[in-house]
Design a protein around this motif. Sequence first.
Motif, PDB file in Angstrom:
ATOM      1  N   ALA A 127       0.826  -1.208   0.000  1.00  9.36           N
ATOM      2  CA  ALA A 127       0.000   0.000   0.000  1.00  9.36           C
ATOM      3  C   ALA A 127       0.861   1.258   0.000  1.00  9.36           C
ATOM      4  CB  ALA A 127      -0.911  -0.009   1.229  1.00  9.36           C
ATOM      5  N   ASP A 128       0.262   2.364  -0.424  1.00 10.05           N
ATOM      6  CA  ASP A 128       0.927   3.664  -0.365  1.00 10.05           C
ATOM      7  C   ASP A 128       1.317   3.959   1.082  1.00 10.05           C
ATOM      8  OD1 ASP A 128       0.167   3.710  -2.981  1.00 10.05           O
ATOM      9  OD2 ASP A 128      -1.144   5.462  -2.831  1.00 10.05           O
ATOM     10  N   GLY A 129       2.555   4.388   1.286  1.00  6.88           N
ATOM     11  CA  GLY A 129       3.000   4.807   2.604  1.00  6.88           C
ATOM     12  C   GLY A 129       3.019   3.714   3.656  1.00  6.88           C
ATOM     13  N   GLU A 130       3.179   2.468   3.245  1.00  4.84           N
ATOM     14  CA  GLU A 130       3.081   1.352   4.190  1.00  4.84           C
ATOM     15  C   GLU A 130       4.307   1.216   5.090  1.00  4.84           C
ATOM     16  OE1 GLU A 130       2.300  -3.509   4.042  1.00  4.84           O
ATOM     17  OE2 GLU A 130       1.727  -2.240   2.356  1.00  4.84           O
ATOM     18  N   PHE A 131       5.458   1.764   4.666  1.00  5.37           N
ATOM     19  CA  PHE A 131       6.699   1.485   5.385  1.00  5.37           C
ATOM     20  C   PHE A 131       7.362   2.762   5.901  1.00  5.37           C
ATOM     21  CE2 PHE A 131       5.993  -1.995   2.446  1.00  5.37           C
ATOM     22  CZ  PHE A 131       6.144  -3.096   3.279  1.00  5.37           C
ATOM     23  N   ASP A 132       8.052   2.620   7.044  1.00  7.07           N
ATOM     24  CA  ASP A 132       8.823   3.723   7.617  1.00  7.07           C
ATOM     25  C   ASP A 132      10.175   3.864   6.919  1.00  7.07           C
ATOM     26  OD1 ASP A 132       6.953   4.208   9.853  1.00  7.07           O
ATOM     27  OD2 ASP A 132       7.626   2.240  10.537  1.00  7.07           O
ATOM     28  N   VAL A 133      10.744   2.738   6.498  1.00  8.42           N
ATOM     29  CA  VAL A 133      12.035   2.721   5.808  1.00  8.42           C
ATOM     30  C   VAL A 133      11.904   1.843   4.572  1.00  8.42           C
ATOM     31  CG1 VAL A 133      14.488   2.140   5.949  1.00  8.42           C
ATOM     32  CG2 VAL A 133      13.299   2.999   7.981  1.00  8.42           C
ATOM     33  N   VAL A 134      12.329   2.377   3.432  1.00  7.39           N
ATOM     34  CA  VAL A 134      12.401   1.593   2.196  1.00  7.39           C
ATOM     35  C   VAL A 134      13.849   1.645   1.733  1.00  7.39           C
ATOM     36  CG1 VAL A 134      11.583   1.340  -0.172  1.00  7.39           C
ATOM     37  CG2 VAL A 134      10.019   2.137   1.602  1.00  7.39           C
ATOM     38  N   MET A 135      14.459   0.476   1.561  1.00 10.67           N
ATOM     39  CA  MET A 135      15.887   0.454   1.259  1.00 10.67           C
ATOM     40  C   MET A 135      16.191  -0.615   0.213  1.00 10.67           C
ATOM     41  SD  MET A 135      17.345  -1.383   4.718  1.00 10.67           S
ATOM     42  CE  MET A 135      16.879  -3.073   5.107  1.00 10.67           C
ATOM     43  N   SER A 136      17.367  -0.495  -0.387  1.00  3.59           N
ATOM     44  CA  SER A 136      17.803  -1.496  -1.359  1.00  3.59           C
ATOM     45  C   SER A 136      19.315  -1.431  -1.500  1.00  3.59           C
ATOM     46  CB  SER A 136      17.150  -1.260  -2.721  1.00  3.59           C
ATOM     47  OG  SER A 136      17.512  -2.289  -3.622  1.00  3.59           O
ATOM     48  N   SER A 137      19.958  -2.598  -1.323  1.00  2.00           N
ATOM     49  CA  SER A 137      21.404  -2.700  -1.476  1.00  2.00           C
ATOM     50  C   SER A 137      21.713  -3.538  -2.703  1.00  2.00           C
ATOM     51  CB  SER A 137      22.022  -3.345  -0.222  1.00  2.00           C
ATOM     52  OG  SER A 137      23.408  -3.562  -0.405  1.00  2.00           O
ATOM     53  N   ILE A 138      22.303  -2.927  -3.714  1.00  7.40           N
ATOM     54  CA  ILE A 138      22.610  -3.529  -5.017  1.00  7.40           C
ATOM     55  C   ILE A 138      21.481  -4.461  -5.470  1.00  7.40           C
ATOM     56  CG2 ILE A 138      25.103  -3.210  -4.919  1.00  7.40           C
ATOM     57  CD1 ILE A 138      25.401  -6.165  -4.133  1.00  7.40           C
ATOM     58  N   GLY A 139      20.247  -3.945  -5.349  1.00  8.94           N
ATOM     59  CA  GLY A 139      19.074  -4.723  -5.707  1.00  8.94           C
ATOM     60  C   GLY A 139      18.190  -4.020  -6.716  1.00  8.94           C
ATOM     61  N   VAL A 140      17.571  -2.919  -6.293  1.00 12.74           N
ATOM     62  CA  VAL A 140      16.652  -2.200  -7.177  1.00 12.74           C
ATOM     63  C   VAL A 140      17.362  -1.686  -8.428  1.00 12.74           C
ATOM     64  CG1 VAL A 140      16.929   0.101  -6.162  1.00 12.74           C
ATOM     65  CG2 VAL A 140      14.733  -0.547  -7.188  1.00 12.74           C
ATOM     66  N   MET A 141      18.666  -1.503  -8.349  1.00 14.04           N
ATOM     67  CA  MET A 141      19.415  -1.007  -9.501  1.00 14.04           C
ATOM     68  C   MET A 141      19.296  -1.944 -10.702  1.00 14.04           C
ATOM     69  SD  MET A 141      23.401  -1.778  -8.396  1.00 14.04           S
ATOM     70  CE  MET A 141      24.057  -1.353 -10.004  1.00 14.04           C
ATOM     71  N   PHE A 142      18.951  -3.213 -10.474  1.00  8.33           N
ATOM     72  CA  PHE A 142      18.858  -4.172 -11.567  1.00  8.33           C
ATOM     73  C   PHE A 142      17.453  -4.284 -12.152  1.00  8.33           C
ATOM     74  CE2 PHE A 142      22.700  -5.477  -9.290  1.00  8.33           C
ATOM     75  CZ  PHE A 142      23.593  -5.497 -10.359  1.00  8.33           C
ATOM     76  N   ALA A 143      16.493  -3.528 -11.622  1.00  6.68           N
ATOM     77  CA  ALA A 143      15.188  -3.453 -12.273  1.00  6.68           C
ATOM     78  C   ALA A 143      15.387  -2.756 -13.619  1.00  6.68           C
ATOM     79  CB  ALA A 143      14.205  -2.672 -11.407  1.00  6.68           C
ATOM     80  N   PRO A 144      14.831  -3.290 -14.703  1.00 13.56           N
ATOM     81  CA  PRO A 144      15.161  -2.750 -16.031  1.00 13.56           C
ATOM     82  C   PRO A 144      14.676  -1.332 -16.287  1.00 13.56           C
ATOM     83  CG  PRO A 144      13.494  -4.477 -16.186  1.00 13.56           C
ATOM     84  CD  PRO A 144      14.000  -4.506 -14.787  1.00 13.56           C
ATOM     85  N   HIS A 145      13.539  -0.953 -15.690  1.00 16.01           N
ATOM     86  CA  HIS A 145      12.971   0.374 -15.945  1.00 16.01           C
ATOM     87  C   HIS A 145      13.161   1.223 -14.686  1.00 16.01           C
ATOM     88  CE1 HIS A 145      10.665  -2.542 -18.489  1.00 16.01           C
ATOM     89  NE2 HIS A 145      11.136  -1.721 -19.414  1.00 16.01           N
ATOM     90  N   HIS A 146      14.152   2.065 -14.717  1.00 16.74           N
ATOM     91  CA  HIS A 146      14.581   2.766 -13.513  1.00 16.74           C
ATOM     92  C   HIS A 146      13.508   3.677 -12.926  1.00 16.74           C
ATOM     93  CE1 HIS A 146      19.176   2.281 -14.444  1.00 16.74           C
ATOM     94  NE2 HIS A 146      18.513   1.152 -14.507  1.00 16.74           N
ATOM     95  N   GLN A 147      12.834   4.446 -13.769  1.00 18.67           N
ATOM     96  CA  GLN A 147      11.869   5.393 -13.232  1.00 18.67           C
ATOM     97  C   GLN A 147      10.700   4.677 -12.570  1.00 18.67           C
ATOM     98  OE1 GLN A 147      12.330   9.006 -13.303  1.00 18.67           O
ATOM     99  NE2 GLN A 147      10.983   8.467 -11.611  1.00 18.67           N
ATOM    100  N   ALA A 148      10.244   3.593 -13.170  1.00 16.17           N
ATOM    101  CA  ALA A 148       9.142   2.838 -12.572  1.00 16.17           C
ATOM    102  C   ALA A 148       9.537   2.302 -11.204  1.00 16.17           C
ATOM    103  CB  ALA A 148       8.727   1.698 -13.490  1.00 16.17           C
TER     104      ALA A 148
END
Length: 274
Positions: free
Chosen positions: A108-129
């Motif tokens: 859901a929108d605003g579900e988390f206090d902290v959103v993080m990614s370590s050498i993970g999200v960078m490999f999603a093909p569409h960066h803006q999405a």
Amino acid sequence: MTIQVTDPELKARHRAMWASGDYPHMVETFLLPLGPRLVEACGVTAGQRVLDVGAGTGNSSIPAAQRGAAVTASDLTPELLDAGARRPEAAGLDLTWVPADAEDLPFADGEFDVVMSSIGVMFAPHHQAAADELVRVCRPGGTIGVLSWTPEGMIGALFAMMKAFLPPPPPGVSPPPLWGSEEHLAGLLGGRVQPGTSRRSTLEVTAFPRARDFGGHFKAHYGPTIAARANADRNGVAADLDAALDEFCDRWDLGAPGAARFEMEYLLSVGTRV
């Protein structure tokens, strides 16, 4: 002739790529320090709701849960999450393992206090999405933290070298190390995240006695390198890739004979959701 690749096909290829080889072994060999560094920079505390995007085997998720946070570890590749859940240090912690696409998170929108990614999200093909999803699921006033390899660093250079041995990416797909560019990251997040910590640092790797052992390790265990070599083999240029990887390892080795040493540059950025 241009071959059209649909998004489900692309995601299936990504899942298969990261499930190939033995990425959990790579984590245990030299990547473990990165997760705690990101968790520390994000200031994770007990009771917070934390989402780790592209969590892999839980390299950031587990240290966050060890601080008493309620952690959701999400990744496109269920095999990596399964490996993380089997790690002894994950036992008894407040951890939920959820297969999820970073570009379409099931939260859901605003579900988390902290959103993080370590050498993970960078490999999603569409960066803006993917960036839009990081922002969407973080509450206003919450923390967003990302650790990514830089374009100028060793892993950025590895991807640049492997590009010659891979088919052209589908339209709209961006190189993963761009997430390690301050300018690119600022453009992705726009004015939605107030900047905080932003620093470049290095991961020192001394796990290999000889420089070229590093390349052999990547060919055996790292999904993107496995994919590049398989494509090179199909095109009759596998020996060229092997030679290029040997030269790459020799060039980036900062150690002494019998004691190779590499420095992998990354960008760690933490900000506050506006």
